[in-house]
Scaffold this motif. Structure first.
Motif, mmCIF file in Angstrom:
data_model
loop_
_atom_site.group_PDB
_atom_site.id
_atom_site.type_symbol
_atom_site.label_atom_id
_atom_site.label_comp_id
_atom_site.label_asym_id
_atom_site.label_seq_id
_atom_site.Cartn_x
_atom_site.Cartn_y
_atom_site.Cartn_z
ATOM 1 N N SER A 131 0.501 -1.016 0.358
ATOM 2 C CA SER A 131 0.189 -0.431 0.196
ATOM 3 C C SER A 131 0.766 1.342 0.326
ATOM 4 O O SER A 131 2.001 1.585 0.677
ATOM 5 C CB SER A 131 -0.755 0.015 1.256
ATOM 6 N N TRP A 132 0.795 2.405 -0.094
ATOM 7 C CA TRP A 132 1.220 3.306 -1.335
ATOM 8 C C TRP A 132 1.037 3.740 0.210
ATOM 9 O O TRP A 132 1.987 5.020 0.854
ATOM 10 C CB TRP A 132 0.873 4.329 -2.238
ATOM 11 N N LEU A 133 0.273 3.991 1.280
ATOM 12 C CA LEU A 133 0.055 4.707 1.864
ATOM 13 C C LEU A 133 0.721 4.385 3.504
ATOM 14 O O LEU A 133 1.234 4.982 4.065
ATOM 15 C CB LEU A 133 -1.742 4.869 2.249
ATOM 16 N N ALA A 188 3.694 6.149 5.407
ATOM 17 C CA ALA A 188 3.951 6.049 6.675
ATOM 18 C C ALA A 188 4.903 5.348 7.064
ATOM 19 O O ALA A 188 5.631 5.690 8.189
ATOM 20 C CB ALA A 188 2.586 5.434 7.248
ATOM 21 N N ARG A 189 5.643 4.455 6.816
ATOM 22 C CA ARG A 189 6.676 3.996 7.249
ATOM 23 C C ARG A 189 7.814 5.031 6.745
ATOM 24 O O ARG A 189 8.502 4.571 7.968
ATOM 25 C CB ARG A 189 6.760 1.930 6.224
ATOM 26 N N TRP A 190 7.589 5.541 5.813
ATOM 27 C CA TRP A 190 9.004 6.232 5.350
ATOM 28 C C TRP A 190 9.212 7.771 6.730
ATOM 29 O O TRP A 190 9.817 8.316 7.214
ATOM 30 C CB TRP A 190 9.055 7.239 4.520
ATOM 31 N N LEU A 191 8.226 8.271 7.017
ATOM 32 C CA LEU A 191 7.305 9.137 7.550
ATOM 33 C C LEU A 191 8.464 8.975 8.886
ATOM 34 O O LEU A 191 9.038 9.350 9.647
ATOM 35 C CB LEU A 191 5.850 9.596 7.433
ATOM 36 N N VAL A 192 7.807 7.404 9.517
ATOM 37 C CA VAL A 192 8.172 7.454 11.283
ATOM 38 C C VAL A 192 9.162 7.269 10.859
ATOM 39 O O VAL A 192 10.408 7.586 11.945
ATOM 40 C CB VAL A 192 6.904 6.723 11.183
ATOM 41 N N GLY A 193 9.871 6.160 9.562
ATOM 42 C CA GLY A 193 11.595 5.508 9.770
ATOM 43 C C GLY A 193 12.638 6.750 8.796
ATOM 44 O O GLY A 193 13.601 7.175 10.471
ATOM 45 N N PHE A 239 1.816 13.088 17.549
ATOM 46 C CA PHE A 239 0.147 11.960 17.473
ATOM 47 C C PHE A 239 -0.130 11.311 16.414
ATOM 48 O O PHE A 239 -0.378 10.310 15.637
ATOM 49 C CB PHE A 239 -0.361 12.617 18.570
ATOM 50 N N VAL A 240 0.062 12.359 15.466
ATOM 51 C CA VAL A 240 0.319 11.870 13.904
ATOM 52 C C VAL A 240 1.231 10.898 13.474
ATOM 53 O O VAL A 240 1.102 10.156 12.732
ATOM 54 C CB VAL A 240 0.803 13.324 12.942
ATOM 55 N N LEU A 241 3.272 10.954 14.298
ATOM 56 C CA LEU A 241 3.969 9.558 13.851
ATOM 57 C C LEU A 241 2.813 8.530 14.891
ATOM 58 O O LEU A 241 3.602 7.612 14.375
ATOM 59 C CB LEU A 241 5.029 10.611 15.129
ATOM 60 N N LEU A 261 12.899 0.780 9.236
ATOM 61 C CA LEU A 261 11.419 1.259 8.625
ATOM 62 C C LEU A 261 11.650 1.324 7.458
ATOM 63 O O LEU A 261 11.041 1.337 6.246
ATOM 64 C CB LEU A 261 10.296 1.836 9.779
ATOM 65 N N LEU A 262 12.496 2.227 7.239
ATOM 66 C CA LEU A 262 13.299 2.305 5.903
ATOM 67 C C LEU A 262 13.597 0.897 4.904
ATOM 68 O O LEU A 262 13.451 1.392 3.530
ATOM 69 C CB LEU A 262 14.308 3.635 6.285
#
Length: 150
Positions: free
Chosen positions: A12-14, A18-23, A129-131, A73-74
């Motif tokens: 999933s692109w989402l 999300a994985r890249w954002l947190v990573g 909270f977003v992360l 995660l990355l």
């Protein structure tokens, strides 16, 4: 015509975003703290939640843990465990931030680089909270994808 492997194509692109954002966030935050672990321990101590030894231990353990989560995660290694660990860390960060805000502490959050000050604020809590939501989403997406044990 070249097609990426099905594992990448089906992702999933989402979930990937999300994985890249947190990573990336965890990698940046962890690397930024390695410069001066004693200063990071002082930032943790300013929250007034742990004894002195706990502050020092957390200052030594947290940066490599953040880097490990970020890299995992990355690169897509051990995603389920890394996202769960990131979510638990973020939950801990949110509790510490909310506690400092409730007690009216005007301190540096210790979130990222030690050279640049980031004050405890509602916006830091909202970012966490977003992360946290992103990390939980990644964990759920990867947990649900795993076949059930028989």
């Amino acid at each position: 015509m070249w097609r990426p492997p099905s594992k990448i194509r089906d992702r999933s692109w989402l979930e990937l975003a999300a994985r890249w954002l947190v990573g990336l966030t965890f990698l940046y935050a962890g690397l930024g703290k390695f410069g001066d672990l004693s200063l990071f321990a002082e930032q943790i101590a300013a929250y007034g939640l742990l004894p002195s030894l706990g502050n020092k231990a957390l200052a030594v353990v947290l940066p490599p843990l953040e880097v490990l989560c970020g890299v995992s995660l990355l690169l897509g290694w051990w995603v389920e465990g890394a996202s769960a660990l990131a979510a638990l860390c973020l939950l801990m960060f949110m509790v510490a931030l909310a506690s400092a805000m409730a007690r009216g502490l005007r301190i540096d959050c210790g979130c990222f680089s030690l050279a640049k000050s980031h004050a405890v604020s509602f916006w830091r809590l909202a970012e966490d909270f977003v992360l946290f939501g992103a990390a939980v989403y990644v964990w759920m997406a990867n947990s649900l994808r795993r076949p059930a044990a028989r």
